[in-house]
Design an enzyme around this catalytic site. Structure first.
Site, PDB file in Angstrom:
ATOM      1  N   HIS A 203      -5.254   0.526  -2.492  1.00  0.00           N
ATOM      2  CA  HIS A 203      -5.683  -0.841  -2.198  1.00  0.00           C
ATOM      3  C   HIS A 203      -5.242  -1.671  -3.405  1.00  0.00           C
ATOM      4  O   HIS A 203      -6.016  -1.856  -4.339  1.00  0.00           O
ATOM      5  CB  HIS A 203      -7.199  -0.916  -2.021  1.00  0.00           C
ATOM      6  CG  HIS A 203      -7.713  -0.333  -0.744  1.00  0.00           C
ATOM      7  ND1 HIS A 203      -9.055  -0.206  -0.469  1.00  0.00           N
ATOM      8  CD2 HIS A 203      -7.061   0.130   0.348  1.00  0.00           C
ATOM      9  CE1 HIS A 203      -9.199   0.325   0.742  1.00  0.00           C
ATOM     10  NE2 HIS A 203      -8.016   0.554   1.241  1.00  0.00           N
TER      11      HIS A 203
ATOM     12  N   GLU B  96       0.849  -1.186   0.000  1.00  0.00           N
ATOM     13  CA  GLU B  96       0.000   0.000   0.000  1.00  0.00           C
ATOM     14  C   GLU B  96       0.885   1.236   0.000  1.00  0.00           C
ATOM     15  O   GLU B  96       1.975   1.234   0.571  1.00  0.00           O
ATOM     16  CB  GLU B  96      -0.916   0.019   1.249  1.00  0.00           C
ATOM     17  CG  GLU B  96      -2.126  -0.854   1.122  1.00  0.00           C
ATOM     18  CD  GLU B  96      -3.264  -0.472   2.094  1.00  0.00           C
ATOM     19  OE1 GLU B  96      -3.277   0.660   2.612  1.00  0.00           O
ATOM     20  OE2 GLU B  96      -4.134  -1.318   2.308  1.00  0.00           O
TER      21      GLU B  96
ATOM     22  N   HIS C 291      -4.589   6.805  -0.355  1.00  0.00           N
ATOM     23  CA  HIS C 291      -3.810   5.578  -0.197  1.00  0.00           C
ATOM     24  C   HIS C 291      -4.353   4.540  -1.169  1.00  0.00           C
ATOM     25  O   HIS C 291      -5.421   4.712  -1.757  1.00  0.00           O
ATOM     26  CB  HIS C 291      -3.799   5.086   1.246  1.00  0.00           C
ATOM     27  CG  HIS C 291      -5.079   4.458   1.710  1.00  0.00           C
ATOM     28  ND1 HIS C 291      -6.172   5.188   2.092  1.00  0.00           N
ATOM     29  CD2 HIS C 291      -5.436   3.157   1.863  1.00  0.00           C
ATOM     30  CE1 HIS C 291      -7.143   4.369   2.475  1.00  0.00           C
ATOM     31  NE2 HIS C 291      -6.734   3.128   2.333  1.00  0.00           N
TER      32      HIS C 291
ATOM     33  N   ASP D 231      -9.763   1.556   7.497  1.00  0.00           N
ATOM     34  CA  ASP D 231      -9.786   2.964   7.080  1.00  0.00           C
ATOM     35  C   ASP D 231     -10.742   3.767   7.957  1.00  0.00           C
ATOM     36  O   ASP D 231     -10.443   4.906   8.337  1.00  0.00           O
ATOM     37  CB  ASP D 231     -10.227   3.088   5.619  1.00  0.00           C
ATOM     38  CG  ASP D 231      -9.237   2.450   4.671  1.00  0.00           C
ATOM     39  OD1 ASP D 231      -8.048   2.381   5.012  1.00  0.00           O
ATOM     40  OD2 ASP D 231      -9.671   2.018   3.588  1.00  0.00           O
TER      41      ASP D 231
END
Ligand SMILES: [Zn+2]
Length: 132
Positions: free
Chosen positions: A81, A25, A79, A92
């Site tokens: 995935h 990630e 961010h 999250d």
């Protein structure tokens, strides 16, 4: 915030960053004014994990200082995935510490998709991502 506006170049910068870090990630910050992104700031994922991210605290602090000294606000956190899901994960929601838009870049069939969300009080709603 009901929408987040960013340029194609800014979106591409986020995608290049998260793609270069995959399968880990990746994360970063979005600085801007109101709902318009001005700058994409990449931050190292200290967790070096495929399923979670922890922003490097020194880089995050430096980024916050840069944002303030440039008269901008922190308006988003992005961010990736790398293996999905396209939406926010329970992690999250649990980690959402800032009142900003959360942009999630998820990889589906080798293509990166971007979606944005507002997370508050353990719930989330989708925010319109306007790419100009
Ligand atoms: Zn996530």
């Amino acid at each position: 915030m009901e929408s987040l506006t960013l340029t194609k170049e800014q979106l591409q910068k986020m995608i290049s960053h998260v793609d270069s870090c995959a399968p880990l990630e990746a994360c970063g910050l979005l600085a801007g004014l109101n709902s318009k992104v001005e700058t994409v700031l990449e931050v190292t994922n200290q967790a070096q994990s495929e399923v979670r991210y922890v922003m490097d605290p020194i880089e995050q602090l430096n980024a916050f200082e840069w944002i303030e000294s440039n008269g901008l606000d922190l308006i988003g956190i992005f961010h990736s995935h790398p293996t999905g899901p396209e939406t926010v994960s329970p992690t999250d929601i649990a980690q959402a510490a800032y009142a900003v838009v959360y942009v999630i870049l998820s990889r589906v069939d080798n293509d990166w998709r971007a979606r944005s969300f507002w997370i508050k009080d353990g719930a989330f709603s989708e925010v319109v991502l306007q790419v100009i």
